[in-house]
Design an enzyme around this catalytic site. Structure first.
Site, PDB file in Angstrom:
ATOM      1  N   SER A 261      15.352 -37.275   6.049  1.00  0.00           N
ATOM      2  CA  SER A 261      15.720 -38.624   6.546  1.00  0.00           C
ATOM      3  C   SER A 261      14.570 -39.696   6.671  1.00  0.00           C
ATOM      4  CB  SER A 261      16.201 -38.214   8.309  1.00  0.00           C
ATOM      5  OG  SER A 261      16.618 -39.569   8.910  1.00  0.00           O
ATOM      6  N   SER A 263      13.434 -41.267   3.914  1.00  0.00           N
ATOM      7  CA  SER A 263      12.399 -41.098   2.698  1.00  0.00           C
ATOM      8  C   SER A 263      13.254 -41.677   1.624  1.00  0.00           C
ATOM      9  CB  SER A 263      12.379 -39.809   2.534  1.00  0.00           C
ATOM     10  OG  SER A 263      11.562 -39.067   3.654  1.00  0.00           O
ATOM     11  N   ARG A 421       7.831 -38.057   2.432  1.00  0.00           N
ATOM     12  CA  ARG A 421       7.553 -39.325   3.004  1.00  0.00           C
ATOM     13  C   ARG A 421       5.898 -39.149   3.425  1.00  0.00           C
ATOM     14  NH1 ARG A 421      10.039 -44.448   4.864  1.00  0.00           N
ATOM     15  NH2 ARG A 421       8.272 -45.774   5.582  1.00  0.00           N
ATOM     16  N   TYR A 514      11.659 -49.272  -4.086  1.00  0.00           N
ATOM     17  CA  TYR A 514      13.079 -49.767  -4.520  1.00  0.00           C
ATOM     18  C   TYR A 514      13.265 -49.772  -5.754  1.00  0.00           C
ATOM     19  CZ  TYR A 514      12.198 -51.319   0.499  1.00  0.00           C
ATOM     20  OH  TYR A 514      11.906 -51.295   1.577  1.00  0.00           O
TER      21      TYR A 514
END
Length: 607
Positions: A261, A263, A421, A514
């Protein structure tokens, strides 16, 4: 008493096994009437929900809903896997005996739908004709109209998907319960979310929210699916799946992977090529949350997204972080927003991270329905939207959805990636060529605990393969199953670990993330093809700087690359001790996994 047989006849539901199941549970729940639904009923059900105030209009062809304020997320502590065999008990699956849980749920559900409609939702968690179709069919019974509308967006819904499948379907029963009197979070909590995995039965009581109520999604798509996969030779994982086409060479690659979650899984799944590389690469979306994976007759690894929609977290979703998601929930898409902020005067929705907060507060209500302009000063800065607020939309609304996302044969899987992460230790990407070391890496996947829990800054909360909340059998058997399935493939995928979140000493992110995340994935496919060689390290192969396509990256990122493409050996050595303790929890872990651990540890000691 409702005439079950007549209702099923009129709906064209002919499967005798399904008819018997519906009649059985109609008698238990005491529903006043029964309605069999299909995707074609969506517009009518939407209007009924609007008329009843269960949905509110959010502009043209979009809708807004609120769940009860204590019912806003999955309740892992109330989620149970039940079987008749205690050997299925794992560290994370909260196992209970089926003989204990089934009577408890029947008691809770008895008469609990009195006065309500019991909706019958025949659904399929795969394209029709898929090799795993017989494991993908289910029939959810629910007394909640909003659940029906969400399921129509998330699955393929209609009697045509189950009439010819005999008794090969998951029996999924959802009863909402009296939400205001269930004792959520207290010692008297009455909620139970149970998957009776060895009987292919799902019994959920006490919620109307998401993963607790949309039983095709997590309960079937992950928990039941993974148990079925274990018994029948395929993998079911909380994985995203995307395709990358190199327009210059014509080659296409498909990569799936697990991320704990927060990440970046959904943002990666829905990514586009960065502007500087857009003329060369095209990225296609297959799925953001679940992948079913199997070995084909040709020895290649195949996968598919079993879902028909996206149930995305709204928070921080915007034009920069995920433009694809924003484009998939525009007016006219039929999207449903849950627990975001809402303005009934303008029919607008908003959430934290969407953009500038509206300065004119007139009409705005927070996720609880409370008027924001009337807040006391001490609550002025409280969130407008719930942190777990959601949007639901169909795959067909995603602008770059793959043209073959409905292909029953699935798509070949070329790469399997894991991404946690972590602020240090983990480089941008490291390729792993050994199967056991790849599985080992997935079993030791994790993300840093928030707020430096227990004072151990940088220590990971392990989330094996990102399946920690969804395990349905023991972790040792899970590891062995992975080794067996991937070992059976004659064309092996490449494994890799990625990390978009490494930080500098000043706390800033070293990698822009991104859309730029496509660059290391392209390198991985070139490495798979033998086009680049990388640099061997104790924990995998890292790219050489000159092997990455760096066109269009800014000077700061280029300066940070040396840090992003190195490993911190002392931190890794510390990490190996934490990993050993984590893996030691799993009794009977395959020796191949321990051998992989020892190989990596020894290589670090000799670095």
């Amino acid at each position: 008493m409702v005439d079950v047989e007549r209702t099923l006849d009129e709906a064209g539901l002919t499967n005798p096994h399904v008819r018997e199941y519906v009649a059985h549970w109609a008698n238990i729940t005491g529903a006043e009437r029964i309605e069999v639904v299909s995707a074609a009923d969506d517009a009518r059900l939407i209007q009924e929900a609007l008329d009843a105030g269960e949905l509110l209009p959010a502009g043209e062809g979009r809708y807004y809903s609120r769940s009860y304020y204590k019912d806003t997320a999955r309740a892992e502590e109330r989620t149970i896997v039940a079987t008749s065999n205690e050997a299925d008990k794992g560290v994370y699956n909260n196992w209970k005996p089926a003989a204990e849980m089934k009577p408890k749920l029947v008691e809770l559900m008895t008469g609990a739908s009195a006065g309500k409609t019991m909706y019958v939702i025949p659904y399929l968690m795969s394209p029709k004709g898929s090799p795993v179709e017989k494991f993908a069919a289910g029939v959810e019974l629910t007394d909640n109209r909003n659940v029906v509308l969400q399921m129509i967006r998330m699955a393929r819904v209609g009697v045509e998907y189950i009439n010819d499948l005999g008794d090969s379907f998951v029996k999924a029963v959802h009863v909402t319960g009296d939400l205001e009197n269930l004792g959520q979070g207290t010692p008297d909590d009455k909620r139970y979310f149970v998957t009776v995995a060895d009987e292919r039965t799902i019994l959920h009581f006490g919620s109307s929210y998401g993963g607790n109520a949309l039983l095709g999604k997590i309960a079937h798509g992950l928990r039941q699916g993974s148990y079925d996969g274990w018994k029948n030779g395929f993998l079911v994982e909380q994985f995203m799946l995307l395709g990358i086409t190199d327009k210059q060479t014509g080659k296409k690659y498909n990569i799936c992977g697990g991320f704990p979650s927060a990440s970046g899984k959904t943002n990666l799944a829905m990514t586009l090529a960065p502007d500087a590389l857009g003329d060369r690469y095209y990225v296609e979306f297959y799925g953001d949350d679940i992948a079913w994976i199997w070995v084909g007759d040709d020895g290649k690894l195949y996968g598919m997204n079993p879902e028909n929609g996206v149930f995305g977290v709204a928070k921080d979703t915007n034009e920069k972080t995920n433009p694809t998601a924003i484009d998939s929930i525009v007016p006219g898409t039929g999207a449903i927003f849950t627990n975001v902020a809402y303005n009934p005067k303008t029919q607008e929705v908003w959430w934290e991270g969407r953009g500038e907060k509206p300065t004119d507060l007139d009409g705005w209500e927070d996720w609880k329905g409370e008027v924001i302009a009337d807040r006391a000063p001490e609550h002025a800065d409280d969130p407008w939207a719930h942190p777990n607020s959601r949007f639901t939309t169909t795959l067909a609304n995603v602008p770059n959805v793959a043209k073959d996302f409905e292909a029953p044969e699935g798509v070949e899987i070329h790469g399997i990636i894991f991404g946690g992460r972590t602020r240090d230790r983990e480089p941008l990407i490291r390729a792993i060529t050994d199967i056991a070391e790849g599985v080992y890496d997935g079993l030791t996947l994790g993300a840093e605990a928030t707020a430096a829990a227990d004072g151990l800054e940088g220590v990971l909360r392990y989330d094996p393969m990102s399946m920690r909340p969804f395990m349905s059998y023991s972790e040792a058997d899970y590891a062995a199953h992975w080794l067996e399935v991937i070992g059976r493939a004659t064309t092996k995928p490449i494994f890799a670990h990625v990390n978009w979140f490494q930080r500098g000493d000043d706390g800033r992110f070293l990698w822009p993330g991104y859309r730029e995340n496509l660059r290391p994935l392209n390198w991985l496919m070139e490495f798979l093809n033998g086009e680049v060689e990388g640099v061997q390290t104790p924990v995998g192969v890292l790219p050489k700087r000159e092997e990455l396509n760096l066109e269009g990256l800014d000077e700061q990122c280029l300066a940070d690359l040396d840090t992003l493409l190195t490993i911190d050996v002392p931190r890794w050595q510390q990490e190996m001790g934490f990993r050993e303790k984590h893996l030691a929890q799993f009794d009977g872990l395959p020796e191949e996994i321990w051998e992989a651990h020892r190989r990596v540890a020894a290589a670090l000691d000799n670095a």
